[in-house]
Design a protein around this motif. Structure first.
Motif, PDB file in Angstrom:
ATOM      1  N   UNK A 166       0.859  -1.292   0.147  1.00 58.45           N
ATOM      2  CA  UNK A 166      -0.026   0.055   0.107  1.00 58.45           C
ATOM      3  C   UNK A 166       0.699   1.208  -0.131  1.00 58.45           C
ATOM      4  N   UNK A 167       1.977   1.202   0.912  1.00 61.05           N
ATOM      5  CA  UNK A 167       2.862   2.358   0.916  1.00 61.05           C
ATOM      6  C   UNK A 167       3.416   2.771  -0.571  1.00 61.05           C
ATOM      7  N   UNK A 168       3.868   1.650  -1.316  1.00 61.24           N
ATOM      8  CA  UNK A 168       4.573   2.033  -2.674  1.00 61.24           C
ATOM      9  C   UNK A 168       3.315   2.269  -3.626  1.00 61.24           C
ATOM     10  N   UNK A 169       2.254   1.777  -3.625  1.00 58.73           N
ATOM     11  CA  UNK A 169       1.201   1.870  -4.301  1.00 58.73           C
ATOM     12  C   UNK A 169       0.644   3.621  -4.304  1.00 58.73           C
ATOM     13  N   UNK A 170       0.781   4.039  -2.984  1.00 56.92           N
ATOM     14  CA  UNK A 170       0.659   5.181  -2.630  1.00 56.92           C
ATOM     15  C   UNK A 170       1.662   6.145  -3.401  1.00 56.92           C
ATOM     16  N   UNK A 171       2.775   5.720  -3.389  1.00 56.14           N
ATOM     17  CA  UNK A 171       3.997   6.536  -3.835  1.00 56.14           C
ATOM     18  C   UNK A 171       3.797   6.529  -5.676  1.00 56.14           C
ATOM     19  N   UNK A 172       3.538   5.557  -6.039  1.00 54.27           N
ATOM     20  CA  UNK A 172       3.179   5.264  -7.357  1.00 54.27           C
ATOM     21  C   UNK A 172       1.955   6.093  -7.830  1.00 54.27           C
ATOM     22  N   UNK A 173       1.189   6.299  -7.112  1.00 55.18           N
ATOM     23  CA  UNK A 173       0.090   7.470  -7.444  1.00 55.18           C
ATOM     24  C   UNK A 173       0.477   8.723  -7.470  1.00 55.18           C
ATOM     25  N   UNK A 174       1.579   9.137  -6.658  1.00 58.13           N
ATOM     26  CA  UNK A 174       1.874  10.404  -6.499  1.00 58.13           C
ATOM     27  C   UNK A 174       2.908  10.745  -7.525  1.00 58.13           C
ATOM     28  N   UNK A 175       3.455   9.917  -8.257  1.00 56.16           N
ATOM     29  CA  UNK A 175       4.145   9.903  -9.650  1.00 56.16           C
ATOM     30  C   UNK A 175       5.674  10.760  -9.303  1.00 56.16           C
ATOM     31  N   UNK A 176       5.670  11.571 -10.194  1.00 59.78           N
ATOM     32  CA  UNK A 176       7.019  12.626 -10.021  1.00 59.78           C
ATOM     33  C   UNK A 176       6.929  13.611  -8.733  1.00 59.78           C
ATOM     34  N   UNK A 177       6.002  13.426  -8.089  1.00 56.89           N
ATOM     35  CA  UNK A 177       5.810  14.508  -7.138  1.00 56.89           C
ATOM     36  C   UNK A 177       5.983  13.600  -5.669  1.00 56.89           C
ATOM     37  N   UNK A 178       6.286  12.287  -5.819  1.00 56.03           N
ATOM     38  CA  UNK A 178       6.565  11.682  -4.316  1.00 56.03           C
ATOM     39  C   UNK A 178       7.805  12.300  -3.711  1.00 56.03           C
ATOM     40  N   UNK A 179       8.848  12.521  -4.633  1.00 52.98           N
ATOM     41  CA  UNK A 179       9.858  13.186  -3.594  1.00 52.98           C
ATOM     42  C   UNK A 179       9.459  14.366  -2.950  1.00 52.98           C
ATOM     43  N   UNK A 180       8.713  15.173  -3.537  1.00 50.33           N
ATOM     44  CA  UNK A 180       8.479  16.686  -3.042  1.00 50.33           C
ATOM     45  C   UNK A 180       7.467  16.310  -1.829  1.00 50.33           C
ATOM     46  N   UNK A 181       6.493  15.329  -1.854  1.00 47.28           N
ATOM     47  CA  UNK A 181       5.719  14.948  -0.977  1.00 47.28           C
ATOM     48  C   UNK A 181       6.354  14.475   0.334  1.00 47.28           C
TER      49      UNK A 181
END
Length: 199
Positions: free
Chosen positions: A78-93
């Motif tokens: 679930x954590x990695x799926x959430x990061x996938x949903x964030x896409x290129x914004x994952x690092x910023x988030x």
């Protein structure tokens, strides 16, 4: 489960343990890597299941349920799926979490809150259950052994119920122990440290 350490003696294995699949006593009786787990619900990952455990007559004095558990990879997925949903914004988030407000922090913890921990219930009278504590820690790698102290129910019932999210927990052992005094662990420093024969 409250962060203190207790002496635990006189372990009792379950006389009976039943879940949706039927008898699961063999998997819960020994800390041997034979873990009881289930598949997650296909439409609701927070759906709960129950495991009914009977220890028979309770021993005298204060007792506690000792659980040896670890998570499955459901939370990791679930954590990695959430990061996938964030896409290129994952690092910023992820970087923004260090300055998140309390309300934003609560939103981030929503996933863990929905999945929940293992709820321990005791049968106070026939078909009347009371929650006495919770167990569980994030992370699938290592088995954690934790004790949930149990106030003696009226009549000294030895029947307990575990309520947990389906597919989230691998349970290796459930035992009942008589609880003794609180103790303070003593930290020991190594007397010698070497690597490849060198100090």
């Amino acid at each position: 489960s409250d962060g203190t350490y207790r002496i635990a003696t006189s372990p009792l294995e379950p006389r009976e343990a039943r879940a949706a699949e039927g008898d699961c006593r063999a998997a819960l009786s020994a800390l041997d890597g034979d873990e009881r787990f289930s598949a997650p619900d296909s439409t609701n990952l927070a759906a709960r299941e129950e495991i009914d455990i009977d220890f028979g007559a309770l021993p005298g004095g204060e007792v506690g349920i000792v659980l040896a558990t670890r998570q499955t990879l459901l939370s990791t997925y679930l954590v990695y799926q959430a990061l996938a949903y964030l896409g290129t914004n994952a690092g910023r988030w992820l970087a923004s979490l260090s300055s998140a407000s309390p309300a934003e922090g609560e939103q981030v913890r929503g996933l863990a809150r929905e999945l929940g921990r293992i709820e321990v219930e005791v049968e106070e009278s026939p078909a009347v259950w009371r929650t006495v504590g919770h167990a569980g820690e994030t992370g699938p790698l290592a088995t954690e052994v934790v004790c949930v102290p149990v106030p003696h129910p009226p009549g000294g019932s030895g029947r307990f119920r575990l309520r947990l999210a389906r597919g989230l927990w691998r349970i290796d052992q459930v035992t009942l122990h008589r609880l003794g005094a609180r103790v303070t662990p003593r930290a020991l420093l190594p007397s010698r440290v070497s690597s490849a024969g060198r100090e």
